[in-house]
Write a protein that holds these residues in place. Sequence first.
Motif, PDB file in Angstrom:
ATOM      1  N   LEU A   1       5.427  -3.386  43.685  1.00 55.68           N
ATOM      2  CA  LEU A   1       3.742  -2.341  44.060  1.00 55.68           C
ATOM      3  C   LEU A   1       3.911  -1.370  43.736  1.00 55.68           C
ATOM      4  CD1 LEU A   1       2.400  -3.876  47.593  1.00 55.68           C
ATOM      5  CD2 LEU A   1       1.499  -4.576  45.522  1.00 55.68           C
TER       6      LEU A   1
ATOM      7  N   LEU B   1       2.110   1.099  53.691  1.00 59.17           N
ATOM      8  CA  LEU B   1       1.151  -0.322  53.955  1.00 59.17           C
ATOM      9  C   LEU B   1       2.441  -1.441  54.382  1.00 59.17           C
ATOM     10  CD1 LEU B   1      -0.128  -1.707  51.978  1.00 59.17           C
ATOM     11  CD2 LEU B   1       1.823  -2.244  50.108  1.00 59.17           C
TER      12      LEU B   1
ATOM     13  N   THR C   1      -7.063   6.480  46.944  1.00 59.23           N
ATOM     14  CA  THR C   1      -5.621   6.539  47.501  1.00 59.23           C
ATOM     15  C   THR C   1      -6.529   4.038  47.647  1.00 59.23           C
ATOM     16  OG1 THR C   1      -5.197   8.162  47.684  1.00 59.23           O
ATOM     17  CG2 THR C   1      -4.172   5.797  48.977  1.00 59.23           C
TER      18      THR C   1
ATOM     19  N   LYS D   1       3.126   2.601  42.432  1.00 56.33           N
ATOM     20  CA  LYS D   1       2.644   3.062  43.677  1.00 56.33           C
ATOM     21  C   LYS D   1       1.637   4.457  42.770  1.00 56.33           C
ATOM     22  CE  LYS D   1       7.226   4.291  44.307  1.00 56.33           C
ATOM     23  NZ  LYS D   1       7.892   2.962  43.809  1.00 56.33           N
TER      24      LYS D   1
ATOM     25  N   TYR E   1      -5.752   0.549  46.166  1.00 54.57           N
ATOM     26  CA  TYR E   1      -5.067  -0.226  46.963  1.00 54.57           C
ATOM     27  C   TYR E   1      -5.866  -1.357  46.240  1.00 54.57           C
ATOM     28  CZ  TYR E   1      -0.968   1.976  48.024  1.00 54.57           C
ATOM     29  OH  TYR E   1       0.798   2.173  46.726  1.00 54.57           O
TER      30      TYR E   1
ATOM     31  N   LEU F   1      -3.423  -1.667  55.319  1.00 55.75           N
ATOM     32  CA  LEU F   1      -2.988   0.326  54.599  1.00 55.75           C
ATOM     33  C   LEU F   1      -2.877   0.703  55.259  1.00 55.75           C
ATOM     34  CD1 LEU F   1      -2.377   1.313  52.346  1.00 55.75           C
ATOM     35  CD2 LEU F   1      -4.237   0.901  51.350  1.00 55.75           C
TER      36      LEU F   1
END
Length: 880
Positions: free
Chosen positions: A435, A512, A462, A437, A466, A498
């Motif tokens: 994933l 996560l 943030t 970042k 996500y 998350l």
Amino acid sequence: MKTIQRIVCRLTLLCCLPPCVGCSSPTNEPAAAPPSPSTSGASGSEQPQVKENANGATQMPTPNAAAARSTAGNTPPALATIDTAKLPKPSADQIARWQSRPGQPLQLLASRDGTQTGFISFLEVLPDGKHYLVGGTGLSLSSVASDKVEHTFLEARTAEDERLTAFAVAPGGEWCAAGNKGGILKVFSITDRKEIASVKTGQHSISHLAISTDGKEIATVAYTKDIEIWAAPELKAIRKFSVDTREVKQLTYIGPQLLIAAGESMSSWNTADGSRVTTYPAGRYENVSGVSFGGKELLFANDKGLQRWDLGTNALAGAYPGNYARNEETRFSPNGGQFASLNGEAIRIWDAESGQLQQVIDVAGHAATDISWMPGQSLLLVASDNGRVRLWGTEEAAKSLGMTPLPKPAESAMPGPAEPASVDQLLRTLDVRLLPKLPHATKADASFNSLNYSATAGVDETKLFYRYLFGQQQWKETTEAATPDMLRFVKNGNMALLSVYPSGAAETYVSLTFLGNYDIRQTPRLKDLMQKETYSGDSTVLYTVKADLLQIETELLPLLHGAGWTTVARLNSRQSEESDARQMEFVKNGAVLSVFVRPEKDQPGIYNVQYSASLNLHALPIPPDSGLVEWDNYLEPQLVANTSMSLKQAAEFYDTAMAKQGWTQQTTGRRIDEEHGVCYLPYTSGQRDVTIGLRKLSDGSTRVRAGKFSRESWQPVEDDERPSAGSKTEEKKPESASEGIEAVDVPTPQIAGAIKYDQNRPSVTYPFQGEVPLKLVTEEFRKAMTDRGWEANDFGTPIEKSASLLFKKGEQVVYFNGRIDPLGAGSVTVEGKGLLWNKKPVPTTRMSFVTWLRDNRHPASLKRLEEYKTIMQKLPAAGS
């Protein structure tokens, strides 16, 4: 720490940081996560607000906990899908900053078993784009297009001093140099396929060598700081000089007479006069990780990531912010768009522009020792220490080479929430390591199922990042009343959680966790003993029971086994245990279930039972009747199990079960010998290897072994299982009683508490009252041993709260170590090869079932559970 505090701590951590199975902590306590601030809406914890009433009893009265408890009958609650249309949308600028460049994944095209090459330590692809060299116990030339060795320069040797310890190919590919453990340096013409020079360097071993960028000189070193320079390829000695590090770990040329020596420090040196040119800010004990495409940048890793040093300006040019090991090596692809890195656990493919991780190829079974890209192709060759070379490439590379990728195992449907998915199924669903970042992220703590890092971004940004990221991969966001502050994403029955909260003035902490498909609320409870269910969430279940610890343990083990879970005991290690608590582990497919049983404060006979779920990468199929096995999943699959299946039935079971979990059966090394009662079943999955060994035992059952540590089992070894004489794992013959002292006869004072015997360490341990002077205990032990004919020697410097003694009798040695801990509790440990185990230690207090099996060398299974219960009932419980 108070019992309830420990439980709350576990609940706080388990949602985002599942327990590390097999961690090095003596009690396997999870590592602490960064503290969640008190800011409203910033908490990422799953746990309810646990309080104590005036009597010290546990209370969990919050609405969130009540919502979690509403799951009657072990049925997971219905999740409400969030209407994403009502959520904020990322701007075009944000999407541009978050966008990553996906790379075409490499596929396994071929696997070449090196029966002629021996063990491999080095691999180098030649500039012609058709051939490669491998070296180790031998040195040979092979073609990418064939599984046959074209030429052998050095036959594979078994002599230790002939093993190659250093190797390099000249820039043009016409010749190569190899050094061995005997200190001999040789040069071979690849074009003419013959040896052209050889010299005894005078060094006891050549640990590293490098060839200059113009091919005119070779540098060698031998575990020291003294460098030797040789004219190439004729091997005429030119000069010697010393560098500023005590032991050189790596040599790398970055110019015709410009050599980097890396060790405790890292510097470049002018080989013409032996003068230092540049000292790099790499930190201590760093290696040159590689040189970028075109030779413009030098790469080395430190705690801030992979540092990029501009060789033109001789200054730092930036960093790749990924999670790199300090000894990780990199190789850039032919076009410079990607680079591959190799460490002990995996081969990773990165985007060279952004440093984004694009692919992870996990390694297990046999270490990957070297990697090299084929010129002009997206083709990566990987050498393993067992002589196997695998070819990984894109679809385009396969077509241009006329190769077809090896077939992959058929994908199976994801099971329901009561049946954990296999590792292969989990990795196809989500690999957290891949994933992207947030920009400006700190070095991440990442595994395939969890990710933790900080970034200079706000909480709202943030969450938006996500939501966008998971939305792009077709995950749906859901919500549940029990954990309203967490972002929850689901896909095909799988869940990811998350947690996001501020960790500083301008930083946000991200945690996560990929939970997989298994819903822990489906796990059976001890319903007949249960008082109440305290909490039930996505990754944690907590309830109380009224019973004693022995009853809880002996009912939980068969209960969970009946639901398909297998109890696991640590292979090649012993987990410390508390007398009034139990920590148990179970495995099923790709999931690990940790069970913690602890007494409730001030409520005798009441225990808290906690279930916590996590995922593991190195699971293997286990026969369904193997209720308890020795197991380790730290770096690779390790297993020792017993089954009532016949040899043939067990082989059929593994062929079927391994295929379902993504493993491919191998013909090389496969052996089924029913006459002699042995089977060896090798399987591969990508870059992972494992051989399942089966052995028919005298009682008709079958023992299953997998992994290099399987010989470290506590279980009794039958005669035909014993290692050959001289092997490292050869069992020691018991010494005669006159040469040592039986563990059960070790002198203990009247004030000694419950004695613990550990035959695996081996040791005898007992506590004593802290107010008793340690000197008194020490002198009493000294006198008792000298009266038995042992010679006493002070070992170390005795102090008020620590004392050590060494006792000798013939060739036997016994060590005495006594101490008083900071809380005033005293303890003594007696260990050494002089301890004998011919007499069976009699337990003096209750212990866990696994410890009882281990101490008595019983086979791993649940068959002796009733016998264990009967014996333990006769012994005092903790605190009685």
